[in-house]
Design an enzyme around this catalytic site. Structure first.
Site, PDB file in Angstrom:
ATOM      1  N   PRO A 143      15.159 -19.193 -10.774  1.00 27.52           N
ATOM      2  CA  PRO A 143      15.607 -18.005 -10.992  1.00 27.52           C
ATOM      3  C   PRO A 143      15.399 -17.032 -12.868  1.00 27.52           C
ATOM      4  O   PRO A 143      16.394 -18.125 -13.286  1.00 27.52           O
ATOM      5  CB  PRO A 143      17.196 -17.795 -10.335  1.00 27.52           C
ATOM      6  CG  PRO A 143      17.115 -19.454  -9.348  1.00 27.52           C
ATOM      7  CD  PRO A 143      15.389 -20.199 -10.076  1.00 27.52           C
ATOM      8  N   CYS A 144      16.106 -16.190 -12.025  1.00 33.41           N
ATOM      9  CA  CYS A 144      15.547 -16.082 -13.749  1.00 33.41           C
ATOM     10  C   CYS A 144      16.654 -14.522 -14.003  1.00 33.41           C
ATOM     11  O   CYS A 144      16.352 -13.984 -15.468  1.00 33.41           O
ATOM     12  CB  CYS A 144      14.178 -14.624 -13.491  1.00 33.41           C
ATOM     13  SG  CYS A 144      14.298 -13.718 -12.950  1.00 33.41           S
ATOM     14  N   GLN A 145      17.512 -14.277 -13.903  1.00 33.39           N
ATOM     15  CA  GLN A 145      18.413 -13.486 -13.573  1.00 33.39           C
ATOM     16  C   GLN A 145      19.598 -13.987 -15.037  1.00 33.39           C
ATOM     17  O   GLN A 145      20.135 -12.572 -15.958  1.00 33.39           O
ATOM     18  CB  GLN A 145      19.998 -12.974 -13.097  1.00 33.39           C
ATOM     19  CG  GLN A 145      19.106 -12.205 -10.806  1.00 33.39           C
ATOM     20  CD  GLN A 145      18.568 -13.393 -10.605  1.00 33.39           C
ATOM     21  OE1 GLN A 145      17.881 -13.967 -10.440  1.00 33.39           O
ATOM     22  NE2 GLN A 145      18.141 -12.770  -9.386  1.00 33.39           N
ATOM     23  N   ASP A 146      19.207 -14.900 -15.415  1.00 33.65           N
ATOM     24  CA  ASP A 146      20.248 -15.052 -16.396  1.00 33.65           C
ATOM     25  C   ASP A 146      19.608 -15.266 -17.431  1.00 33.65           C
ATOM     26  O   ASP A 146      19.972 -15.727 -18.804  1.00 33.65           O
ATOM     27  CB  ASP A 146      20.822 -16.654 -15.844  1.00 33.65           C
ATOM     28  CG  ASP A 146      22.429 -16.716 -15.262  1.00 33.65           C
ATOM     29  OD1 ASP A 146      22.665 -15.680 -14.868  1.00 33.65           O
ATOM     30  OD2 ASP A 146      22.805 -17.577 -14.590  1.00 33.65           O
ATOM     31  N   PHE A 147      17.898 -14.893 -17.761  1.00 36.42           N
ATOM     32  CA  PHE A 147      17.916 -15.164 -19.023  1.00 36.42           C
ATOM     33  C   PHE A 147      17.280 -13.523 -18.971  1.00 36.42           C
ATOM     34  O   PHE A 147      16.487 -13.099 -20.022  1.00 36.42           O
ATOM     35  CB  PHE A 147      16.395 -15.725 -18.442  1.00 36.42           C
ATOM     36  CG  PHE A 147      16.298 -17.840 -18.707  1.00 36.42           C
ATOM     37  CD1 PHE A 147      17.771 -18.234 -19.249  1.00 36.42           C
ATOM     38  CD2 PHE A 147      16.689 -18.164 -17.304  1.00 36.42           C
ATOM     39  CE1 PHE A 147      18.281 -19.465 -19.308  1.00 36.42           C
ATOM     40  CE2 PHE A 147      16.497 -19.073 -17.097  1.00 36.42           C
ATOM     41  CZ  PHE A 147      17.745 -19.859 -18.311  1.00 36.42           C
TER      42      PHE A 147
END
Length: 374
Positions: free
Chosen positions: A87-91
């Site tokens: 999951p990429c949302q935090d980056f």
């Protein structure tokens, strides 16, 4: 030589076996399948993404929380490749960047657990470009170091998928790890497309080319409802423009709106990045018609074939498409990895190469990562 290797893989039962994590609807897997690989086990948390994966890629996906799955479970087969877009949302650079400290930032450790347990010859991890700067660049340093400590030579690179035949400007980081004992000197592939079609490359595939001639009975091609106000705004935005093109003195102009909303396609260019989250202003919009893209148009801009049928509500399908890796964007990468499974390559000492790499300041290592078009 490489085309012969792909043909041999496709004509045998010895296709490289993929274990797929954070699989979504299967875009990353599909790109590797198109290069001659097959997925033997997969996992995702989203029910509808799993249903789409099952319908199009195969009934090998397990729905559930990856953090609760033991990679040593005997029902999980061995593999040659591990793929995953943790999951990429935090980056992401579009939104706030909590990085590794975010709720989902540490899910890469589940990917790491599987790599460490299964020891595939190669792994490929996909993420947003913001990963390279998250936590003052400490996130990417920690991630690469962790995989190196598992016995892999790791190389990260920024891909602009338009440069690999996808009709969309979409930048993502692809991290490739090669097991040290293979001695395989992996190199990220060079682009196959550019803006002009010069220097031996093909011209970009444009949004206009991509979404033309969609059959009326195509799946996932329902028109999305938009308000009369949105339609009036779109009529004020030119081809290739966005909200900032609305005249400042117009009643529909709202001060403070950012430029990535109400973006209309330019028929002679790749589209802007197709995203999953956000309200109607981030959906992506047609030109000349004043409307949002249909999900089938979005799928084509993500390079999915028309026979790839997504399962779920219109909103759910939009999310799956926006979260996906465009299959065409990783075909060349998959092809560049294939020789590792033939043993028909000149081996190098990756242990020595890793020692040399670690002697370089990490800032200098990062500077070697090729950046994509802004």
């Amino acid at each position: 030589m490489l085309s012969k290797q792909i043909s041999n893989l496709n004509s045998s039962s010895n296709k490289p076996k993929i274990l797929s994590l954070f699989s979504g609807c299967g875009g990353l897997d599909l790109g590797f399948h198109q290069a001659g690989c097959e997925t033997v086990w997969a996992n995702d948390f989203s029910h509808w993404a799993c249903e789409s994966f099952r319908k199009n890629i195969g009934d090998v996906i397990v729905e559930g929380d990856i953090e609760q799955i033991n990679p040593n479970d005997p029902t999980i087969p061995d593999c040659d490749i591990i793929l995953g877009g943790f999951p990429c949302q935090d980056f992401s650079m579009i939104w706030k960047q909590p990085g590794l400290e975010g709720e989902r930032g540490n899910l890469y450790k589940s990917f790491l657990r599987f790599v460490n347990a299964k020891k595939p010859k190669v792994f490929v991890a996909e993420n947003v470009k913001g990963l390279l700067t998250a936590n003052k660049k400490k996130a990417i340093q920690q991630i690469i170091t962790d995989f190196e400590n598992c016995g892999y030579y790791v190389q990260a690179n920024v891909y602009n998928f338009a440069e690999f035949g996808v009709p969309q400007f979409r930048e993502r980081v692809l991290i490739v790890g090669v097991r040290l004992d293979t001695g395989f000197d992996f190199r990220h592939p060079e682009p196959t497309h550019n803006e002009t079609g010069e220097n031996g490359l093909k011209p970009y595939v444009t949004a206009g080319q991509a979404i033309s001639n969609i059959p009326q009975n195509a799946s996932n091609n329902e028109l999305l409802k938009i308000s009369d106000k949105t339609r009036r705004m779109l009529e004020l935005i030119p081809e290739g423009g966005n909200f900032t093109d609305i005249p400042k003195d117009h009643p529909l102009y709202v001060k403070g709106m950012i430029s990535h909303v109400y973006r209309r396609m330019h028929r002679n260019e790749p589209s802007k990045t197709i995203i999953a989250a956000g309200g109607g202003g981030t959906w992506g919009y047609h030109f000349p018609e004043p409307r949002a893209f249909t999900n089938r148009e979005r799928a084509r801009l993500q390079s999915f074939p028309d026979d790839f049928e997504f399962v779920g509500s219109t909103t759910e399908v939009r999310r799956q498409i926006g979260n996906a890796v465009p299959p065409q964007g990783v075909v060349e990468l998959a092809k560049s990895i294939l020789p590792i499974f033939s043993d028909n390559y000149e081996k190098v000492d990756l242990h020595e190469k890793l020692v040399e790499e670690k002697e370089i300041l990490f800032h200098d290592r990062l500077s070697k990562i090729r950046g994509g078009k802004q």
